[in-house]
Design an enzyme around this catalytic site. Structure first.
Site, PDB file in Angstrom:
ATOM      1  N   GLY A 146       6.495  -0.750   1.039  1.00 15.62           N
ATOM      2  CA  GLY A 146       6.552  -0.847   2.430  1.00 15.62           C
ATOM      3  C   GLY A 146       6.978  -2.226   2.814  1.00 15.62           C
ATOM      4  N   THR A 147       6.407  -3.195   2.353  1.00 13.53           N
ATOM      5  CA  THR A 147       7.057  -4.548   2.780  1.00 13.53           C
ATOM      6  C   THR A 147       8.549  -5.075   2.540  1.00 13.53           C
ATOM      7  OG1 THR A 147       4.803  -5.563   2.541  1.00 13.53           O
ATOM      8  CG2 THR A 147       6.489  -7.199   2.539  1.00 13.53           C
ATOM      9  N   ASN A 197      -2.239   0.110  10.996  1.00 14.79           N
ATOM     10  CA  ASN A 197      -2.672   0.151   9.997  1.00 14.79           C
ATOM     11  C   ASN A 197      -4.304  -0.263  10.045  1.00 14.79           C
ATOM     12  OD1 ASN A 197      -1.391  -2.333  10.298  1.00 14.79           O
ATOM     13  ND2 ASN A 197      -2.240  -2.994   8.665  1.00 14.79           N
ATOM     14  N   GLN A 210       1.644   4.274   7.123  1.00 15.78           N
ATOM     15  CA  GLN A 210       0.326   4.697   7.404  1.00 15.78           C
ATOM     16  C   GLN A 210       0.317   6.149   7.643  1.00 15.78           C
ATOM     17  OE1 GLN A 210      -2.494   3.730   6.548  1.00 15.78           O
ATOM     18  NE2 GLN A 210      -2.117   1.537   6.041  1.00 15.78           N
ATOM     19  N   GLY A 226       4.605   4.355  -1.568  1.00 15.52           N
ATOM     20  CA  GLY A 226       4.131   5.500  -2.521  1.00 15.52           C
ATOM     21  C   GLY A 226       2.757   5.231  -2.505  1.00 15.52           C
ATOM     22  N   HIS A 227       2.134   3.953  -2.639  1.00 18.78           N
ATOM     23  CA  HIS A 227       0.748   3.862  -2.854  1.00 18.78           C
ATOM     24  C   HIS A 227      -0.406   4.251  -1.749  1.00 18.78           C
ATOM     25  CE1 HIS A 227      -0.498  -0.027  -1.314  1.00 18.78           C
ATOM     26  NE2 HIS A 227       0.803  -0.132  -1.044  1.00 18.78           N
ATOM     27  N   THR A 269      17.897  -2.190 -11.025  1.00 19.48           N
ATOM     28  CA  THR A 269      17.588  -1.348 -12.035  1.00 19.48           C
ATOM     29  C   THR A 269      16.285  -0.368 -11.291  1.00 19.48           C
ATOM     30  OG1 THR A 269      18.085  -2.307 -13.792  1.00 19.48           O
ATOM     31  CG2 THR A 269      16.889  -0.481 -14.163  1.00 19.48           C
ATOM     32  N   CYS A 273     -12.426 -14.900   8.574  1.00 24.91           N
ATOM     33  CA  CYS A 273     -12.925 -15.348   7.208  1.00 24.91           C
ATOM     34  C   CYS A 273     -12.709 -14.302   5.911  1.00 24.91           C
ATOM     35  CB  CYS A 273     -14.348 -15.465   7.254  1.00 24.91           C
ATOM     36  SG  CYS A 273     -14.963 -16.192   8.765  1.00 24.91           S
TER      37      CYS A 273
END
Lengths: 145, 386
Positions: B71-72, B151, B179, B200-201, B237, B324
């Protein structure tokens, strides 16, 4: 053991090191114990000194109350709305300081607190600072009263 | 203690069928998909089949899909690629204050290169106002990038209206749909965005693979160069096992899509309803226009990291927007953009579900969390149960 003795299926040294590092828990068991079972929680209505400090950036708030007997810390209580190290270190500091001479407690610095329950990550150092500052401010308040 | 995973917006468990589909591509079908011999052509066929499966899931043509590393990369490619392609026409981009850092950081970097970026505010539920967006458009505007579902809070943006406003003026629209893929129906024939990012994940596929949808005839400058892969739009590739896994996940995503509005939303709504029974608990995000799997709640007089670790010690995984916990001291930019004060953000948790969650998972969270909240509040200097 020399890396050549590891056998052909062993991982090269840097990978073994990395794997061990990755398996380190985020917080030590000692720190988590203080977080899960905080000691000396509460207020002392008859306190000789009290202080409240807040981390303006992250919003952690800590309140401490001290009761003295001569030059000795007789009792300390705290209340906190903060992240895990804030609560754990406040618990640790109150337990450690109870029964100690004021002069000795004054030496409890953020640097000491940042390592005493396991090294804190950089972005958690504010917890050690908040606990040390609040404790010292409560002691200073008792000296004023 | 059976672990309970309620952090599916971070990542999802790989579906066993996805793993099974991927495995041969690590061993016997190892060819480079660019090679013209049989080894390579078997890999090529698998990549193209995966592309077809993803195209079917989003109602697109396979040629409109470019595989990326995630996604990034897709977000970076879309925003930079369009910006560089159209910089001669204009140098103004419009986005929102609640985008994923993949978009916000790319926009910041483009500002350093001379582009102007408008960061639109959102209302208290996280919605962008298309009329405010229209007011910000100038003759220099070349791209509008607005995420589909946020997200952290799940709020769904009015993309149809945003696209209408943009297209009336000939401006391209990109959307980070990471998302929503496999969560809500996306049909590019009616969903008017020009570019869209996927990963994908997030739908039970593997990590390290994503996709960028680019509508036919939309031009952009490729981010990664050095080969003619992906029709010269993304060199390198192909990650064949990853792409095959993503394709299988897309196929399964289509099959399971109806469950999102029933099973997953049902579980999410029950979790939300039961946790809102805890006094001093509020919902962050839109009550209605929201991805079916996300629920973000704030528990007054608590702290997110403490809640998260206490839940983790009970075997329950969630995430938090509290400061934090993220490696920085700054609280969630999303919750701050909703106008929440820092104390409210301080005690926020995100629960995100998937089709693999069960009623028992929700039962367990609902059983455990109230005690953790109560314990934390008993430490608070400012909390009063009255």
């Amino acid at each position: 053991m020399d890396s050549e003795d590891c056998g052909k299926n062993a991982l090269p040294e840097p990978f073994v090191f990395r794997r061990l590092m990755d398996s380190e828990p985020y917080y030590s068991d000692k720190l988590l114990d203080h977080y899960q079972n905080p000691r000396n929680v509460g207020v002392l209505p008859e306190a000789d000194g009290e202080a409240q400090r807040e981390n303006q950036v992250c919003g952690d708030v800590l309140q401490m109350f001290v009761k003295l007997h001569g030059d000795t810390v007789k009792e300390i209580r705290f209340k906190a709305e903060g992240c895990i190290p804030t609560i754990a270190l406040a618990s640790y500091a109150t337990e450690w300081a109870t029964g100690k001479k004021i002069g000795e407690v004054r030496k409890l610095s953020p640097a000491i607190l940042s390592a005493v329950l396991g090294e804190l990550p950089q972005h958690k150092l504010h917890a050690a600072l908040l606990v040390a500052e609040t404790l010292q401010a409560a002691l200073a308040d008792s000296a004023d009263s | 203690m059976t672990p309970v995973y309620l952090d599916n917006s971070a990542t999802t468990p790989v579906d066993p069928h996805v793993l099974e589909a991927m495995l041969p591509f690590f061993t016997e079908i190892f060819g480079n998909a660019s090679s013209i011999h049989t080894f390579g052509q078997r890999a090529r066929a698998a990549v193209e089949e995966a592309r077809e499966r993803l195209a079917i899931l989003i109602g697109a043509s396979a040629k409109e899909i470019i595989f990326t590393s995630g996604g990034t990369e897709s977000d970076n490619t879309a925003v930079r690629g369009v910006a560089y392609q159209l910089r001669g026409k204009g140098q103004h981009i419009i986005t929102t204050r609640i985008e994923h850092p993949a978009i916000l950081s790319t926009c910041k970097a483009l500002e350093e290169e001379g582009f102007r970026v408008t960061y639109l505010p959102v209302d208290s539920t996280g919605l962008v106002d298309p009329r405010k967006l229209a007011d910000e458009i100038t003759p220099q505007t070349i791209l509008i990038t607005v995420m589909h579902a946020n997200n952290e809070i799940g709020t769904l943006q009015p993309l149809a209206e945003i696209c209408a406003v943009a297209h009336e003026r000939g401006i391209l629209v990109h959307s980070d749909c990471v998302q929503t893929l496999g969560k809500i129906p996306i049909d590019m024939k009616t969903f008017a965005v020009d570019l869209a990012s996927f990963s994908g994940h997030k739908l039970h596929g593997p990590k390290g693979v994503g996709a960028l949808y680019v509508r036919k005839q939309v031009q952009f400058k490729p981010l990664v160069v050095g080969g003619s892969h992906e029709r010269k739009r993304r060199a390198g590739t192909e990650n064949v096992p990853g792409i095959v896994g993503f394709g299988k996940a897309a196929e399964l995503g289509l099959e399971h899509l109806p469950e999102m509005e029933t099973h997953v939303k049902g579980l999410r709504d029950r979790l939300q309803r039961d946790l809102l029974q805890i006094p001093g608990t509020t919902l962050n995000g839109h009550p209605e226009f929201r991805a079916p799997h996300i629920c973000n709640l704030s528990f007054d007089h608590t702290e997110g990291e403490g809640l998260l670790i206490s839940l983790d010690l009970e075997g329950i995984a969630v995430s938090t927007g509290a400061a934090c916990s993220s490696g920085s001291l700054e609280p969630s930019h999303v919750l701050i953009a909703l106008g929440r004060d820092k104390h409210h953000v301080h005690g926020s948790l995100r629960f995100s579900l998937s089709r693999m969650n069960t009623e028992q998972d929700v039962d367990r969270a609902v059983e455990v969390l109230p005690q953790i909240v109560e314990r934390m509040r008993s430490l608070s200097p400012s909390y009063s149960a009255d």
